[in-house]
Design a protein around this motif. Structure first.
Motif, PDB file in Angstrom:
ATOM      1  N   SER A  33       7.706  -0.964  -9.766  1.00  0.00           N
ATOM      2  CA  SER A  33       6.914  -0.217  -8.464  1.00  0.00           C
ATOM      3  C   SER A  33       5.888  -0.470  -9.863  1.00  0.00           C
ATOM      4  CB  SER A  33       7.315   0.727  -8.407  1.00  0.00           C
ATOM      5  OG  SER A  33       8.129   0.900  -7.354  1.00  0.00           O
ATOM      6  N   SER A  34       5.477   0.298 -11.241  1.00  0.00           N
ATOM      7  CA  SER A  34       5.280  -0.277 -11.824  1.00  0.00           C
ATOM      8  C   SER A  34       4.192  -1.731 -12.263  1.00  0.00           C
ATOM      9  CB  SER A  34       5.358   0.244 -13.685  1.00  0.00           C
ATOM     10  OG  SER A  34       5.984   1.399 -13.539  1.00  0.00           O
ATOM     11  N   TYR A  37       2.184  -2.704  -8.625  1.00  0.00           N
ATOM     12  CA  TYR A  37       1.392  -1.763  -8.879  1.00  0.00           C
ATOM     13  C   TYR A  37      -0.160  -2.257  -9.881  1.00  0.00           C
ATOM     14  CZ  TYR A  37       3.017   0.443  -4.391  1.00  0.00           C
ATOM     15  OH  TYR A  37       3.799   0.663  -3.764  1.00  0.00           O
ATOM     16  N   PHE A  40      -1.236  -5.865  -8.417  1.00  0.00           N
ATOM     17  CA  PHE A  40      -1.763  -5.261  -7.096  1.00  0.00           C
ATOM     18  C   PHE A  40      -3.422  -5.112  -8.048  1.00  0.00           C
ATOM     19  CE2 PHE A  40      -3.605  -2.724  -3.458  1.00  0.00           C
ATOM     20  CZ  PHE A  40      -3.775  -3.218  -2.685  1.00  0.00           C
ATOM     21  N   LEU A  41      -3.586  -4.188  -8.313  1.00  0.00           N
ATOM     22  CA  LEU A  41      -4.553  -3.616  -9.335  1.00  0.00           C
ATOM     23  C   LEU A  41      -5.501  -4.867 -10.096  1.00  0.00           C
ATOM     24  CD1 LEU A  41      -6.165  -0.347  -9.822  1.00  0.00           C
ATOM     25  CD2 LEU A  41      -5.350  -0.610 -11.705  1.00  0.00           C
ATOM     26  N   PHE A 123       5.190   6.738  -3.598  1.00  0.00           N
ATOM     27  CA  PHE A 123       5.106   5.222  -3.408  1.00  0.00           C
ATOM     28  C   PHE A 123       6.254   4.851  -1.929  1.00  0.00           C
ATOM     29  CE2 PHE A 123       3.006   5.154  -7.311  1.00  0.00           C
ATOM     30  CZ  PHE A 123       1.786   4.677  -6.930  1.00  0.00           C
ATOM     31  N   LYS A 127       3.978   1.055   2.246  1.00  0.00           N
ATOM     32  CA  LYS A 127       2.944   0.780   1.553  1.00  0.00           C
ATOM     33  C   LYS A 127       3.119  -0.420   0.749  1.00  0.00           C
ATOM     34  CE  LYS A 127       1.370   6.129   1.105  1.00  0.00           C
ATOM     35  NZ  LYS A 127       1.581   6.869   0.615  1.00  0.00           N
ATOM     36  N   MET A 128       4.575  -0.190  -0.070  1.00  0.00           N
ATOM     37  CA  MET A 128       4.208  -2.142  -0.814  1.00  0.00           C
ATOM     38  C   MET A 128       4.081  -3.200   0.097  1.00  0.00           C
ATOM     39  SD  MET A 128       7.351  -2.646  -4.002  1.00  0.00           S
ATOM     40  CE  MET A 128       7.408  -0.918  -4.433  1.00  0.00           C
ATOM     41  N   CYS A 131       0.739  -3.710   0.512  1.00  0.00           N
ATOM     42  CA  CYS A 131       0.152  -4.073  -0.323  1.00  0.00           C
ATOM     43  C   CYS A 131       0.074  -5.151  -1.401  1.00  0.00           C
ATOM     44  CB  CYS A 131      -0.404  -2.899  -1.674  1.00  0.00           C
ATOM     45  SG  CYS A 131      -0.574  -1.192  -1.581  1.00  0.00           S
TER      46      CYS A 131
END
Length: 239
Positions: A33-34, A37, A40-41, A123, A127-128, A131
């Motif tokens: 997840s780290s 995201y 994605f950021l 999270f 959602k993932m 995204c």
């Protein structure tokens, strides 16, 4: 980027286990997840840089264009980290339906596939997935229509003129996106993956050698060599 083109074509078991290698097994051992995201950021920041570059006027635009940190970030995300970013976005959609009684994300056994909502905090895979699809749409359109290598602002040294032909970079980015997607989605299918990725490496070599896209001849020679070694890696893997 070159190392990825060389290693992505290798069969399972050569440098990895007889299963999908997860990012969580590699240093610095962060959760998937780290990684996801952060990637994605980075895509959103690149999109914002493009928007501000077109929207700002006067002194604000001059200051923005002279900020080499922003353009260095944009150039690296859209250049050397392109394959990594696209790979991570595809990984956010790739689930395992066979190992467990319920589907889980290949990259993280703790994340159940397609569970959760897109509204609220926390999270979850739903959602993932949203995204990932949004990130791929933004990133692929952005880096194929306006490749980072065509922006003069990305050059931190104004005396150095390393600009690529835009048409070449557009095709180059599309091939790299296909390369990343096939690697993730067909990882465990050796014959299909190795053959497809080897053909893409061949296409990259032919494209670069035929178009000679950079204004500096030595750069073109160097890129030919990198794609030649990537192609040879794939040929050896097929053998």
């Amino acid at each position: 980027d070159w190392i990825q083109h060389v290693t992505y074509v290798l069969p399972i078991g050569v440098v990895t286990k007889e299963k999908a290698t997860t990012l969580e097994e590699l240093p610095p051992y962060l959760s998937f997840s780290s990684y996801f995201y952060i990637a994605f950021l980075s895509i959103l920041i690149c999109a914002l840089i493009l928007i501000l570059n077109a929207a700002l006027r006067g002194k604000a635009q001059y200051s923005f264009n002279r900020n080499w940190v922003l353009w260095l970030f944009y150039f690296n995300i859209g250049g050397s980290y392109f394959v990594s970013i696209v790979t991570i976005m595809f990984m956010g959609l790739w689930c395992d339906y066979e190992t467990y009684d319920y589907p889980v994300l290949i990259q993280s056994e703790d994340i159940k596939c397609w569970e959760g909502t897109i509204i609220g905090f926390g999270f979850n895979h739903r959602k993932m997935a949203y995204c990932a699809m949004l990130g791929l749409a933004f990133f692929l359109i952005q880096m194929t229509l306006l490749p980072s290598g065509t922006f003069k602002e990305t050059m931190t040294d104004t005396a150095l003129d390393v600009v690529f032909v835009p048409v070449y970079l557009q095709m180059h980015m599309l091939l790299k996106a296909m390369f990343s997607g096939i690697y993730v989605l067909f990882y465990e299918t050796n014959y299909s993956r190795v053959t497809s990725l080897t053909l893409i490496n061949l296409a990259q070599l032919v494209l670069n050698h035929a178009m000679q896209p950079c204004s500096i001849p030595l750069v073109n020679v160097w890129r030919d060599v990198t794609y030649l070694t990537s192609l040879l890696s794939g040929v050896q893997s097929m053998n």
